[in-house]
Design a protein around this motif. Structure first.
Motif, PDB file in Angstrom:
ATOM      1  N   THR A   1       0.929  -1.136   0.015  1.00  0.00           N
ATOM      2  CA  THR A   1      -0.083  -0.038  -0.048  1.00  0.00           C
ATOM      3  C   THR A   1       0.920   1.338  -0.050  1.00  0.00           C
TER       4      THR A   1
ATOM      5  N   ASN B   1      -0.234   3.955   1.461  1.00  0.00           N
ATOM      6  CA  ASN B   1      -0.570   4.568   2.556  1.00  0.00           C
ATOM      7  C   ASN B   1       0.536   4.537   3.707  1.00  0.00           C
ATOM      8  N   SER B   2       0.922   5.711   4.384  1.00  0.00           N
ATOM      9  CA  SER B   2       1.765   5.551   5.517  1.00  0.00           C
ATOM     10  C   SER B   2       1.381   6.514   6.673  1.00  0.00           C
TER      11      SER B   2
ATOM     12  N   GLU C   1      -0.381   7.042  10.104  1.00  0.00           N
ATOM     13  CA  GLU C   1      -0.717   6.034  11.136  1.00  0.00           C
ATOM     14  C   GLU C   1      -1.687   5.870  11.659  1.00  0.00           C
TER      15      GLU C   1
ATOM     16  N   THR D   1      -5.420   2.339   8.423  1.00  0.00           N
ATOM     17  CA  THR D   1      -5.023   0.926   8.108  1.00  0.00           C
ATOM     18  C   THR D   1      -5.688   0.179   6.873  1.00  0.00           C
TER      19      THR D   1
ATOM     20  N   THR E   1      -6.297  -3.206   4.879  1.00  0.00           N
ATOM     21  CA  THR E   1      -6.197  -4.758   5.344  1.00  0.00           C
ATOM     22  C   THR E   1      -6.757  -5.420   4.166  1.00  0.00           C
TER      23      THR E   1
ATOM     24  N   SER F   1       1.600  -2.556   4.293  1.00  0.00           N
ATOM     25  CA  SER F   1       2.348  -1.455   4.587  1.00  0.00           C
ATOM     26  C   SER F   1       3.111  -1.018   3.212  1.00  0.00           C
ATOM     27  N   THR F   2       3.841  -0.205   3.369  1.00  0.00           N
ATOM     28  CA  THR F   2       4.505   0.464   2.346  1.00  0.00           C
ATOM     29  C   THR F   2       5.719  -0.628   1.692  1.00  0.00           C
ATOM     30  N   THR F   3       6.074  -1.645   2.644  1.00  0.00           N
ATOM     31  CA  THR F   3       6.834  -2.524   2.157  1.00  0.00           C
ATOM     32  C   THR F   3       5.909  -3.932   1.587  1.00  0.00           C
TER      33      THR F   3
ATOM     34  N   THR G   1       4.399  -7.493   0.958  1.00  0.00           N
ATOM     35  CA  THR G   1       4.245  -8.600   1.513  1.00  0.00           C
ATOM     36  C   THR G   1       5.375  -9.572   0.982  1.00  0.00           C
TER      37      THR G   1
END
Length: 381
Positions: A214, A216-217, A219, A222, A224, A285-287, A289
């Motif tokens: 994603t 999106n960073s 906080e 979220t 999912t 996350s921005t990393t 999967t």
């Protein structure tokens, strides 16, 4: 996608000898006291599948329980007007069944090249025909061994192959090159053999991997992933011969190829770390999967066509305790590499990275520099 060839040292397989035995399915043959041995390697690197059916790693077959491949061998004759390469196996109107070795289970024991070991076994041991008899042998093999061989009894017409329903259960189906017309110690043969048959295995399926990420960073937000499912994926294709007797194009390739049309469209759940997102939701996350070995698909080759192969994604976005659910179906044809859609070809690795979730509005800021300075001067007396 660029194909990458990784060549590694051959892992040798020399089969253990045992007491000499008659080869009853070939009456009149005089066995030599030299056992038939095999060495093999895989000319492309492979990952380790979590599933026990796919554990080939690097360029060697696995050892132990999973290190089994099946071998077929035919008798050939220098006096025949229709040698093996043009007759019983390929292109004959009445294909022959291999009488010398038919789906023999060979266990690879992990021996280094040029060494011997009792771990490399098959039973009963077969022996090379006597040196100057007119009889020679031709070989082909596949991996992993199965009592119900995907090659059937070796009398090739069209053979269908269907992948398993779950990625973790799919096998790394490989077939060797043809080792044709081999004579052990035959003084008049250009194919005089030293006793060990060199088999090179080729991956016949397409390795397909999915990664999710994603942008999106924030906080407070979220994203999912709750479900990912492939649809319209062909799971069956037909093996045909790609071998022409005596042709230079046979060098370095397997004897088999796929038909131009795969069939039997079906759906497949994408798994992440061995579970489907619907049963164990994945927070993105921005990393990207990870893609565990058990999540890798091994699919029959097929053309990726518009409106055929798709992936449907379901995800939620939670911001300030407010959750929205989103569903989108994506055409795999629209996921391109350099502007070109990606077909699934044999021996090819395809990786898809899919970015999910709201696209954040971001800002960058720069300051325009001052214009060139203008200087004035004044003299006062």
């Amino acid at each position: 996608m660029k194909k990458v060839m990784i060549l590694a040292a051959a892992a040798a397989l020399v089969l253990a000898g045992c007491s000499k035995n008659e080869i009853t399915e070939n009456p009149g043959r005089v066995p030599e006291s030299i056992p038939i041995g095999f060495s093999n390697y895989v000319p492309r690197s492979t990952d380790t599948k979590a599933n026990s059916n796919y554990v080939a790693e690097g360029s060697a077959l696995p050892t132990g329980t999973n290190g089994h491949f099946g071998v077929y061998a035919w008798a050939v004759s220098t006096t025949s007007t229709t040698p093996w390469t043009a007759g019983p196996f390929f292109g004959a109107s009445t294909p022959g069944v291999p009488g010398f070795m038919s789906n023999v289970d060979v266990t690879f024991g992990g021996n280094e090249a040029g060494t011997e070991g009792t771990a490399n076994t098959y039973s009963p041991t077969r022996y090379w025909p006597a040196g100057d008899t007119p009889d020679g042998l031709s070989f082909i093999a596949y991996y992993p061994y199965n009592a119900t061989s995907p090659l059937g009894n070796g009398s090739f017409g069209a053979k269908t192959f269907t992948v398993a329903a779950a990625a973790a259960d799919q096998i790394d189906f490989m077939v060797s090159n043809v080792v044709a017309d081999q004579w052990y110690g035959h003084t008049n043969s250009s194919n005089s053999h030293a006793g060990t048959v060199d088999l090179t295995f080729h991956h016949l399926l397409t390795k397909v991997r999915f990664y999710f990420v994603t942008d999106n960073s924030d906080e407070n937000t979220t994203v999912t992933l709750t479900n990912a499912r492939l649809q319209g994926i062909y799971k069956t294709n037909t093996l045909t011969t790609g071998y022409t007797a005596g042709a230079s194009a046979n060098s370095g390739t397997t004897a088999l190829d796929w038909s131009s049309s795969a069939s039997d469209a079906d759906s497949f759940d994408v798994t992440i770390n061995g579970t489907t997102p619907s049963s164990s939701n994945v927070v993105l996350s921005t990393t990207a999967t990870a893609c565990a070995n058990g999540d890798v698909f091994l699919m029959v080759p097929q053309t990726i066509a518009a409106s055929q192969q798709k992936i449907t994604l379901t995800w939620t976005v939670t911001t300030s305790d407010v959750t929205t659910t989103n569903v989108k179906t994506i055409d795999l044809y629209d996921i391109t590499a350099g502007g070109t859609h990606i077909d699934w070809e044999k021996n090819k690795q395809v990786s898809y990275t899919i970015t999910i979730g709201p696209k954040p509005i971001r800002f960058t800021a720069t300051v325009d520099g001052w214009d060139t300075e203008t200087t004035g001067s004044l003299t006062v007396n």
